[in-house]
Structure formats: structure tokens, C-alpha cells
Design a protein around this motif. Structure first.
Motif, PDB file in Angstrom:
ATOM      1  N   PHE A   1       0.848  -1.196   0.000  1.00 53.48           N
ATOM      2  CA  PHE A   1       0.000   0.000   0.000  1.00 53.48           C
ATOM      3  C   PHE A   1       0.884   1.247   0.000  1.00 53.48           C
ATOM      4  N   PHE A   2       0.450   2.245  -0.754  1.00 49.31           N
ATOM      5  CA  PHE A   2       1.185   3.502  -0.821  1.00 49.31           C
ATOM      6  C   PHE A   2       0.252   4.668  -0.533  1.00 49.31           C
ATOM      7  N   HIS A   3       0.856   5.749  -0.065  1.00 47.40           N
ATOM      8  CA  HIS A   3       0.104   6.990   0.064  1.00 47.40           C
ATOM      9  C   HIS A   3       0.680   7.930  -0.988  1.00 47.40           C
ATOM     10  N   ILE A   4      -0.049   8.139  -2.059  1.00 50.62           N
ATOM     11  CA  ILE A   4       0.514   8.914  -3.151  1.00 50.62           C
ATOM     12  C   ILE A   4      -0.360  10.120  -3.499  1.00 50.62           C
TER      13      ILE A   4
ATOM     14  N   GLU B   1       8.534   7.172  -9.044  1.00 54.55           N
ATOM     15  CA  GLU B   1       7.336   7.722  -8.425  1.00 54.55           C
ATOM     16  C   GLU B   1       6.995   7.030  -7.105  1.00 54.55           C
ATOM     17  N   PHE B   2       7.097   5.681  -7.107  1.00 56.90           N
ATOM     18  CA  PHE B   2       6.752   4.934  -5.908  1.00 56.90           C
ATOM     19  C   PHE B   2       7.882   4.941  -4.890  1.00 56.90           C
TER      20      PHE B   2
ATOM     21  N   PHE C   1       4.163  -5.342  -6.857  1.00 56.88           N
ATOM     22  CA  PHE C   1       5.387  -5.266  -7.665  1.00 56.88           C
ATOM     23  C   PHE C   1       5.978  -6.645  -7.844  1.00 56.88           C
ATOM     24  N   LYS C   2       6.603  -6.820  -8.993  1.00 62.08           N
ATOM     25  CA  LYS C   2       7.365  -8.025  -9.248  1.00 62.08           C
ATOM     26  C   LYS C   2       8.481  -8.114  -8.207  1.00 62.08           C
ATOM     27  N   GLY C   3       8.664  -9.299  -7.625  1.00 61.04           N
ATOM     28  CA  GLY C   3       9.728  -9.456  -6.635  1.00 61.04           C
ATOM     29  C   GLY C   3       9.275  -9.169  -5.212  1.00 61.04           C
ATOM     30  N   GLU C   4       8.083  -8.630  -5.078  1.00 59.35           N
ATOM     31  CA  GLU C   4       7.577  -8.298  -3.742  1.00 59.35           C
ATOM     32  C   GLU C   4       7.091  -9.561  -3.030  1.00 59.35           C
TER      33      GLU C   4
ATOM     34  N   PHE D   1       9.995   1.387   1.243  1.00 63.01           N
ATOM     35  CA  PHE D   1       9.462   0.103   0.805  1.00 63.01           C
ATOM     36  C   PHE D   1       9.972  -1.034   1.690  1.00 63.01           C
TER      37      PHE D   1
ATOM     38  N   GLU E   1       8.901  -0.705 -17.194  1.00 54.88           N
ATOM     39  CA  GLU E   1       8.185  -1.804 -16.571  1.00 54.88           C
ATOM     40  C   GLU E   1       8.981  -3.117 -16.572  1.00 54.88           C
ATOM     41  N   GLU E   2       9.765  -3.304 -17.628  1.00 56.77           N
ATOM     42  CA  GLU E   2      10.555  -4.530 -17.745  1.00 56.77           C
ATOM     43  C   GLU E   2      11.529  -4.678 -16.581  1.00 56.77           C
TER      44      GLU E   2
ATOM     45  N   ILE F   1      11.302  -0.013  -8.139  1.00 57.35           N
ATOM     46  CA  ILE F   1       9.853   0.085  -8.182  1.00 57.35           C
ATOM     47  C   ILE F   1       9.411   1.382  -8.848  1.00 57.35           C
TER      48      ILE F   1
ATOM     49  N   ALA G   1       7.273   7.973  -3.004  1.00 55.25           N
ATOM     50  CA  ALA G   1       5.993   7.991  -2.302  1.00 55.25           C
ATOM     51  C   ALA G   1       6.138   7.373  -0.917  1.00 55.25           C
ATOM     52  N   LYS G   2       5.170   7.694  -0.083  1.00 51.55           N
ATOM     53  CA  LYS G   2       5.180   7.113   1.257  1.00 51.55           C
ATOM     54  C   LYS G   2       4.518   5.735   1.197  1.00 51.55           C
ATOM     55  N   CYS G   3       5.207   4.737   1.707  1.00 53.31           N
ATOM     56  CA  CYS G   3       4.612   3.401   1.768  1.00 53.31           C
ATOM     57  C   CYS G   3       3.840   3.277   3.075  1.00 53.31           C
TER      58      CYS G   3
ATOM     59  N   GLU H   1      11.255  -3.629 -13.555  1.00 56.69           N
ATOM     60  CA  GLU H   1      10.668  -3.632 -12.224  1.00 56.69           C
ATOM     61  C   GLU H   1      11.051  -4.877 -11.412  1.00 56.69           C
ATOM     62  N   ASN H   2      11.606  -4.646 -10.243  1.00 54.53           N
ATOM     63  CA  ASN H   2      11.944  -5.749  -9.363  1.00 54.53           C
ATOM     64  C   ASN H   2      12.069  -5.239  -7.933  1.00 54.53           C
ATOM     65  N   ALA H   3      11.100  -5.602  -7.113  1.00 58.35           N
ATOM     66  CA  ALA H   3      11.065  -5.073  -5.755  1.00 58.35           C
ATOM     67  C   ALA H   3      12.239  -5.579  -4.922  1.00 58.35           C
ATOM     68  N   ALA H   4      12.762  -6.750  -5.290  1.00 56.43           N
ATOM     69  CA  ALA H   4      13.872  -7.313  -4.516  1.00 56.43           C
ATOM     70  C   ALA H   4      15.122  -6.443  -4.629  1.00 56.43           C
TER      71      ALA H   4
END
Lengths: 177, 138
Positions: free
Chosen positions: A2-5, B17-18, A80-83, B89, B4-5, B14, B21-23, B7-10
Motif C-alpha cells: 500500500f502507498f500513500h501517493i 514515483e513509488f 510489484f514483481k519481486g515483492e 518500501f 516496466e521490464e 519500483i 511515495a510514502k509506503c 521492475e523488481n522489488a527485490a
């Protein structure tokens, strides 16, 4: 996650709403239009928490509608991928199982379920280890890793895996009884 | 989109923009949605009418997976985790999953060990201890 954006949107308002309650009308319309929607870029908009700024309106020629640029903050859910996250199992079949994490659906194929877990059909289809100690069925809570996302105009769909360290069942409703 | 390709949170990829941002941790979202739900209830007699499916599902989800229930504990968790120079994150993944061992924490958030950051195993262990203490005294 979840994000606050902070997001922006141009809102069109019919002239009949112009008057002392213009701002309230605009905010109500914003909530109605935006909450519950999903975009590939920002994910699911869960709830608007604050309207930061309403810019100067611009009258549209010919119609009388006015466009207001509105800046608002919201709680959004974007996978997200990897999350790694926790999810609730909603359906189990021989292809794998579906789980839900908030608004998003995640599919875990049987190739991404540990090899020692076998599919068992019946009233309550499930995946069970050979010694029966671990069981995945409807309503189980699992921890999984997202390995792929597919973004539609109005939906995000994820593929997950539980074939990794520290992933798998965290709580099985059947085991307690 | 080309971004997008990647993208990897590990690896904490991300998107700009994100990242800025505040998680929010699940327990924080639960507090926010609860308040919002109360407001809606005051405004109309039948709040279920106005609530989107996304809202409802999110609310059920965060209630089920909130590690910390009361507001003070939630604030403390964020305060403690923010001492460790984590990205937003990473902070929220740790707060959500509450790993018990250092290995588990690294498996959940691989990025805390990369980029030559100062996270020694000892520091991670201390962080996890602090977290479990909040849970114990909640």
C-alpha cells in the motif's frame, strides 16, 4: 504494497453545481469517480484521504462545463514483481491455486508449489505434503513472492511462487481444529 | 513502457514515483480505512452502498494481516524501523512480515544487504529484536 501517493486529475463539473457548495460537489464527484478504480501505473485506488489543491477552473467553450485540475492524496495498492506478501487462498485446483491480497488476485501454478506437495481432490481440494504436515486449501494464509504481473486497463493480475525459502503456508484454518 | 521490464522489488526497482511515495504498512492502512469507514457511516445510514469492492477487500485484507493492532504500537514500529536507514518500501515489508531471524529478513528484503550499505547482521538482529519487543508489550 500500500502507498500513500499524490495524484492529479482534471474534473469536469456541470454548471448546475456552481454555487456555495462547489467544492463539496467536486470532492464528492472525485471520490465517486476515482475510488475503486485501477490503473496499470498506480494500481488500485483504495481511498482518497485528502484533497490537496483545486486549481483554477477553465470554462469549456460551447458546453458550459468547467474543468478543474484537482490534486489529491490517496491510499493505493500496487503489487510489484519481486515483492513478498501475505495472501488468502481462495480457490485450489489441479493447475495450482488462486490467492487474494486485498484487491489483487494472484495465481500460483503447481510448478511453483514445492515438489513434495501433492494435489488432493475431493470436497476440499488441497495441496498436501507426503507426511500430511503442511496443507494448502481454501482460506489458508500463505506467504508468496510475486514473479509476474499482467496489467489490464481495469485490473492487475499477478503470478506468484511459494517455491523459495521462507515462503508457504503461515496459517491453516483446518489444522487448528 | 520500457521501465516496466526492469521492475523488481527485490532490488528496490519500483519506479521513481513509488520510491519517493510514502509506503504504508498493513496496520497503518487498517487505521486509515477504519477512520474513513466511520466517516462514511456518519454521512449516510447505509455506508455499504457507497463502498467500492476494492475498499472492502482491502479492509478485510489489512485487518487479517495487521501485526500490530493499537495505534501507539503502529507508531513505534515505524519509529524504530526508521532508525535503520531503510527505504520506505523495505521498512514496510519488514513491518508487514515481521521476520524472526536475520536470514529470513534478508530473504524477505534482499536489498538490505546490497549496495554496500551498513547493514551488518548484528544491526539487523537488533532491529528484529526491537520489533518483537513491541509485539510482546502491545
Amino acid at each position: 504494497m500500500f502507498f500513500h501517493i499524490t495524484l492529479e486529475r482534471n474534473m469536469q463539473l456541470h454548471p448546475r453545481h456552481f454555487g456555495p457548495h462547489l467544492r463539496e460537489k467536486l470532492v464528492a464527484k472525485l471520490m465517486k469517480d476515482v475510488e475503486g478504480t485501477c490503473s496499470g501505473r498506480h494500481g488500485f485506488v483504495v481511498a482518497i484521504t485528502n484533497v490537496e489543491d483545486i486549481g483554477k477552473g477553465l470554462i469549456r467553450e460551447g458546453t458550459g462545463f468547467v474543468t478543474f485540475p484537482v490534486k489529491y492524496q490517496c491510499v493505493a495498492f500496487r503489487p510489484f514483481k519481486g515483492e513478498i506478501l501475505e495472501a488468502v487462498v481462495t480457490m485450489v485446483n489441479k493447475m495450482g491455486f488462486f490467492a487474494e491480497a486485498g484487491p489483487v488476485q494472484i495465481f500460483v501454478s503447481n510448478h511453483l508449489i514445492p515438489d513434495d506437495m501433492e494435489f488432493q481432490s475431493g470436497d476440499m481440494p488441497n495441496y498436501t505434503t507426503s507426511d500430511g504436515s503442511v496443507k494448502i486449501q481454501k482460506d489458508s494464509e500463505v506467504r508468496l513472492k510475486i514473479i509476474g504481473t499482467r496489467v489490464d486497463a481495469t485490473e492487475i493480475f499477478c503470478i506468484g511462487t511459494i517455491k523459495d525459502d521462507f515462503l508457504g503456508v503461515i496459517n491453516d484454518p483446518g489444522a487448528a481444529s | 513502457m520500457s521501465g516496466e521490464e526492469e521492475e523488481n522489488a527485490a532490488e528496490l526497482k519500483i519506479g521513481e514515483e513509488f520510491l519517493r511515495a510514502k509506503c504504508l504498512m498493513n496496520c497503518e492502512v487498517a487505521l486509515i480505512l477504519d477512520r474513513k469507514y466511520e466517516q462514511l457511516q456518519q454521512l449516510s445510514d447505509d455506508p455499504t452502498n457507497q463502498i467500492s469492492q476494492v475498499f472492502e477487500k482491502s479492509m478485510q485484507y489489512v485487518k487479517r494481516f495487521s501485526r500490530y493492532k493499537n495505534q501507539d504500537a503502529v507508531r513505534q514500529v515505524r519509529e524504530i524501523l526508521s532508525r535503520y536507514q531503510l527505504a520506505e518500501f523495505e521498512l514496510c515489508v519488514l513491518g508487514n512480515l515481521c521476520p524472526e531471524t536475520v536470514e529470513e529478513a534478508i530473504a524477505m528484503v534482499p536489498s538490505i544487504k546490497r549496495k554496500g550499505r551498513i547493514h551488518e547482521d548484528d544491526a539487523i538482529e537488533k532491529m528484529l529484536n526491537d520489533l518483537s519487543l513491541i509485539k510482546k508489550f502491545e
